[in-house]
Enzyme design. Structure first.
Site, PDB file in Angstrom:
ATOM      1  N   ARG A  46       0.829  -1.222   0.000  1.00 38.80           N
ATOM      2  CA  ARG A  46       0.000   0.000   0.000  1.00 38.80           C
ATOM      3  C   ARG A  46       0.856   1.262   0.000  1.00 38.80           C
ATOM      4  NH1 ARG A  46      -2.302  -2.860   4.213  1.00 38.80           N
ATOM      5  NH2 ARG A  46      -4.167  -4.002   3.621  1.00 38.80           N
TER       6      ARG A  46
ATOM      7  N   ARG B 111       7.944  -9.445  -4.617  1.00 40.46           N
ATOM      8  CA  ARG B 111       7.935 -10.896  -4.839  1.00 40.46           C
ATOM      9  C   ARG B 111       6.895 -11.279  -5.888  1.00 40.46           C
ATOM     10  NH1 ARG B 111       7.124 -13.344   0.885  1.00 40.46           N
ATOM     11  NH2 ARG B 111       5.793 -11.542   0.804  1.00 40.46           N
ATOM     12  N   THR B 112       5.713 -10.624  -5.784  1.00 39.02           N
ATOM     13  CA  THR B 112       4.685 -10.930  -6.786  1.00 39.02           C
ATOM     14  C   THR B 112       4.451  -9.686  -7.641  1.00 39.02           C
ATOM     15  OG1 THR B 112       3.031 -10.276  -5.171  1.00 39.02           O
ATOM     16  CG2 THR B 112       3.438 -12.632  -5.381  1.00 39.02           C
TER      17      THR B 112
ATOM     18  N   ARG C 254      12.394  -0.473   7.474  1.00 40.34           N
ATOM     19  CA  ARG C 254      13.079  -0.840   8.709  1.00 40.34           C
ATOM     20  C   ARG C 254      14.574  -0.770   8.447  1.00 40.34           C
ATOM     21  NH1 ARG C 254       8.953   0.079  10.690  1.00 40.34           N
ATOM     22  NH2 ARG C 254       7.678  -1.189  12.106  1.00 40.34           N
TER      23      ARG C 254
ATOM     24  N   GLU D 246      17.696   1.557  16.913  1.00 42.42           N
ATOM     25  CA  GLU D 246      17.099   2.865  17.216  1.00 42.42           C
ATOM     26  C   GLU D 246      16.919   3.007  18.722  1.00 42.42           C
ATOM     27  OE1 GLU D 246      13.485   3.200  14.934  1.00 42.42           O
ATOM     28  OE2 GLU D 246      14.536   2.877  13.046  1.00 42.42           O
TER      29      GLU D 246
ATOM     30  N   HIS E 290      12.451   8.131  12.859  1.00 44.57           N
ATOM     31  CA  HIS E 290      11.340   7.187  12.662  1.00 44.57           C
ATOM     32  C   HIS E 290       9.977   7.887  12.808  1.00 44.57           C
ATOM     33  CE1 HIS E 290      10.350   2.624  12.876  1.00 44.57           C
ATOM     34  NE2 HIS E 290       9.368   3.287  12.290  1.00 44.57           N
ATOM     35  N   ILE E 291       9.749   8.850  11.906  1.00 42.20           N
ATOM     36  CA  ILE E 291       8.495   9.627  11.987  1.00 42.20           C
ATOM     37  C   ILE E 291       7.617   9.413  10.749  1.00 42.20           C
ATOM     38  CG2 ILE E 291       9.345  11.429  13.548  1.00 42.20           C
ATOM     39  CD1 ILE E 291       9.737  13.188  10.961  1.00 42.20           C
TER      40      ILE E 291
END
Ligand code: DGY
Length: 319
Positions: free
Chosen positions: A155, A176-177, A236, A265, A284-285
């Protein structure tokens, strides 16, 4: 029943969970609940309301005999030992969908910011270095017409692709797909990872964190990228080998990086990547808009309460 909330969240969300339950909340918005305290509270907890920075591992799950549900205020759940939770019959909820557009916005902000050296230029102006207009002063990279390679076309990836289309970018993706909807709607073209890396001006990492994606971008992958390439990571930190990224940035293998996530982190100001001018580093916002975070907290609370009532969660990872 006892609910443990590992980070300070808005009172309106806490009160949803207080109804008929005992609630313990770590009352600090910025620091992680100390591990020992979390273990202590887990011992008699029925539910844990968590987030990306707590380690909900085998040790913790093993010390929480009453635990019925772990509800994370995040889409990603790599910090939770899913196999162990499953083994112990503990349900796990998360908050996908609601944050996709906010993360796509931040991904694009990092892309534009890194390409046009926005943070560096701001620092330059504030430092009083601006002596006059310069033909090549703080020149960056074109975005319009450039090739963007999106790794992970879920998404958020599709949201980034829609934004890229508006910027007239040539859209490549690796997943992957195959994603026929994205191919038809956005003109996105599937590539192998190697092809994507060698063709893209912007490589955007959006893959979830799994054992397969760990250090997916390492020395070999940086060697395949263009010297003008910019790496954006809003997924990540573990998906990118940070030492290899540092080497690639300092030896001119790639041009810049925009990072919202790191291997470990939080990072301190001595972190090697923070010493480089061609890096924008954020804490990490990705999903941090007021509306999105409130919706994530609300969904996480509702997931948790549904699990305690033995009902279906809105979004579950297990159960
Ligand atoms: C998530 O939801 O996984 C994000 O990284 C937290 O904002």
């Amino acid at each position: 029943m006892k609910i443990v909330i590992t980070r300070k969240i808005p009172p309106s969300i806490v009160s949803l969970m207080e109804d008929g339950h005992e609630v313990y909340m770590w009352d600090d918005e910025e620091t992680v609940m100390p591990r020992q305290l979390l273990l202590q509270h887990a011992a008699d907890a029925d539910a844990i309301f968590t987030n990306v920075s707590d380690r909900i591992d085998k040790e913790l799950l093993g010390r929480a005999p009453r635990l019925k549900v772990v509800s994370t205020m995040a889409v990603g759940y790599n910090n939770i030992d899913i196999a162990e939770a499953k083994k112990r019959g503990i349900r796990v909820g998360h908050t996908p969908e609601v944050l996709s557009e906010a993360v796509a916005d931040l991904t694009f902000a990092l892309l534009l910011g890194t390409a046009r050296r926005v943070v560096e230029a701001d620092r330059y102006t504030r430092a009083g270095k601006w002596k006059g207009w310069g033909p090549m002063l703080l020149t960056g990279q074109d975005v319009y017409g450039a090739a963007i390679g999106i790794i992970g076309m879920g998404r958020i990836g599709r949201g980034v692709a829609r934004r890229a289309k508006g910027f007239g970018m040539h859209i490549l993706y690796h997943n992957r797909t195959r994603k026929p909807e994205a191919e038809q709607e956005l003109g996105a073209q599937w590539r192998s990872l190697e092809q994507l890396l060698s063709e893209s001006d912007y490589v955007v990492m959006l893959a979830p964190s799994t054992p397969e994606t760990h250090s997916m971008i390492g020395p070999r992958q940086f060697a395949q990228m263009k010297p003008n390439a910019i790496l954006i990571n809003t997924s990540r930190g573990g998906n990118v080998d940070e030492q290899a990224l540092y080497d690639a940035l300092t030896t001119g293998k790639i041009w810049g990086a925009g990072l919202d996530v790191f291997e470990t982190e939080p990072i301190g100001k001595e972190h090697p990547l923070l010493q480089l001018p061609n890096v924008i580093a954020l804490p990490h916002i990705g999903s941090a808009t007021i509306e999105t975070r409130l919706q994530m907290a609300d969904i996480a609370a509702r997931n948790l309460l549904a699990a305690l009532r033995n009902e279906r969660m809105l979004y579950s990872v297990i159960g």
